[in-house]
Design an enzyme around this catalytic site. Structure first.
Site, PDB file in Angstrom:
ATOM      1  N   CYS A  45       0.822  -1.214   0.000  1.00 44.23           N
ATOM      2  CA  CYS A  45       0.000   0.000   0.000  1.00 44.23           C
ATOM      3  C   CYS A  45       0.853   1.260   0.000  1.00 44.23           C
ATOM      4  CB  CYS A  45      -0.928   0.002   1.202  1.00 44.23           C
ATOM      5  SG  CYS A  45      -0.067  -0.071   2.800  1.00 44.23           S
ATOM      6  N   HIS A 103      -1.542   1.190   7.298  1.00 46.37           N
ATOM      7  CA  HIS A 103      -2.007   1.203   5.914  1.00 46.37           C
ATOM      8  C   HIS A 103      -1.873   2.605   5.325  1.00 46.37           C
ATOM      9  CE1 HIS A 103      -4.114  -0.134   2.385  1.00 46.37           C
ATOM     10  NE2 HIS A 103      -5.135   0.676   2.571  1.00 46.37           N
ATOM     11  N   ASN A 122      -8.100   4.262  -2.061  1.00 47.02           N
ATOM     12  CA  ASN A 122      -7.506   3.070  -1.467  1.00 47.02           C
ATOM     13  C   ASN A 122      -6.889   2.203  -2.565  1.00 47.02           C
ATOM     14  OD1 ASN A 122      -6.784   1.279   0.531  1.00 47.02           O
ATOM     15  ND2 ASN A 122      -8.857   0.748   1.136  1.00 47.02           N
TER      16      ASN A 122
END
Length: 337
Positions: free
Chosen positions: A130, A267, A289
């Site tokens: 990520c 994250h 995301n």
């Protein structure tokens, strides 16, 4: 009985099978926690967001963090060679004018530069990358703003070649941004994403098409994050994501996160704008995301703006951007936004 029926339907939907009845019971226990969280949210009269089941709704928090998260908070090392954003921002640009209430870098008509600065949502798969997706999104945004060209930049190059980080085992956004500033990035079509960190760096065989200049950092300031978005485009955020409220997000304005401190951040996402939801009577951030378009609102989420401090799920703990970029190509990628 209702939980058991939902469990069997979940296994059918996501083609789940387990080695034995013991594992089935263990998975059921994790699933039940997520299932009941959805039920509680659905019956809440004050709810401003909804939740749903995903393929990971039977994963433990550790399993989820390993394959769907992967960010490491930068801490003090993040400040080395970076500039405090508040020292270079013009100030007051957001407070007055057409973008005081809303801004969105996904479309060319909803931001002050008149250019789209966000490529399509992607899926990191089972790689804890990520941090690299967020870094690439920042690079795409600042290149679009600086040079008027929206490029789809290689996440895999950051994973393979940024030796300050740990590939699919996690990394820092600023490590990815430092690579962008020192080595530049190639296009995804020349260096595609492979959902692995087991290949050697191939940057020498591809052509860098854009390079960043100066990294900007900010923490705990809503006004500074808004100004960063206004002047320099998408901004990274490192959040806590491994709980039902965020992992199971479906739609609406998320008002509850996985932490109310800057610990447990795991994250990286990209803040691409802000706005106001009249129905919920809440201002919000728009985040991109890296879990594909089936998650959230077509791959995006809206998190409530709560003023200075930590922010929902730690959104304001670490915000990074890049001040400028120089593209070496004039070929504009054609994306559907």
């Amino acid at each position: 009985r209702r939980v058991r029926e939902a469990w069997e339907a979940f296994k059918d939907q996501f083609n789940k099978s387990y080695d034995n009845s013991t594992e089935d019971l263990l998975r059921l226990k994790v699933f039940e926690e997520n299932y009941r969280a959805i039920g509680a949210q659905e019956t809440s009269a004050s709810a401003t967001y909804t939740l749903q089941l995903y393929e990971w709704s039977d994963w433990t928090e550790e399993e989820f963090r390993a394959s769907r998260a992967g960010a490491v908070a930068g801490g003090a090392a993040r400040l080395e060679g970076a500039v405090d954003a508040s020292d270079v921002l013009l100030g007051g640009a957001v407070g007055s004018g057409p973008f005081s209430d809303s801004l969105d870098w996904r479309c060319n008509s909803t931001n002050p530069k008149g250019v789209a600065g966000v490529s399509p949502v992607k899926d990191q798969g089972t790689c804890g990358s990520c941090w690299a997706f967020s870094a690439a999104s920042i690079a795409e945004g600042v290149t679009a703003i600086s040079d008027g060209v929206l490029l789809d930049l290689s996440v895999q190059e950051i994973v393979d070649c940024n030796y300050a980080n740990y590939g699919c085992s996690g990394g820092t956004v600023e490590g990815g941004l430092r690579y962008f500033m020192s080595d530049g990035l190639a296009l995804t079509e020349d260096y595609p994403y492979e959902n692995t960190d087991e290949q050697a760096c191939a940057a020498s065989s591809t052509e860098s098409v854009t390079t960043g200049t100066q990294m900007l950092v900010s923490s705990f300031s809503e006004a500074t994050l808004m100004e960063m978005l206004y002047q320099y485009g998408p901004v990274s955020a490192v959040i806590a994501a491994s709980c039902p409220a965020f992992a199971g997000y479906k739609s609406g304005v998320l008002t509850e996160g996985c932490t109310d401190t800057c610990t447990g951040l795991d994250h990286a996402v990209t803040v691409v704008g802000y706005g106001f939801d009249a129905g919920a009577d809440l201002p919000y951030w728009i985040i991109k995301n890296s879990w594909g378009t089936e998650w959230g609102e077509s791959g995006y989420a809206r998190l409530a703006r709560t003023g200075d401090g930590v922010g929902v799920s730690g959104l304001l703990c670490e915000n990074d951007a890049v001040q400028g970029a120089e593209a070496t190509t004039s070929c504009t990628a054609s994306f559907s936004q």
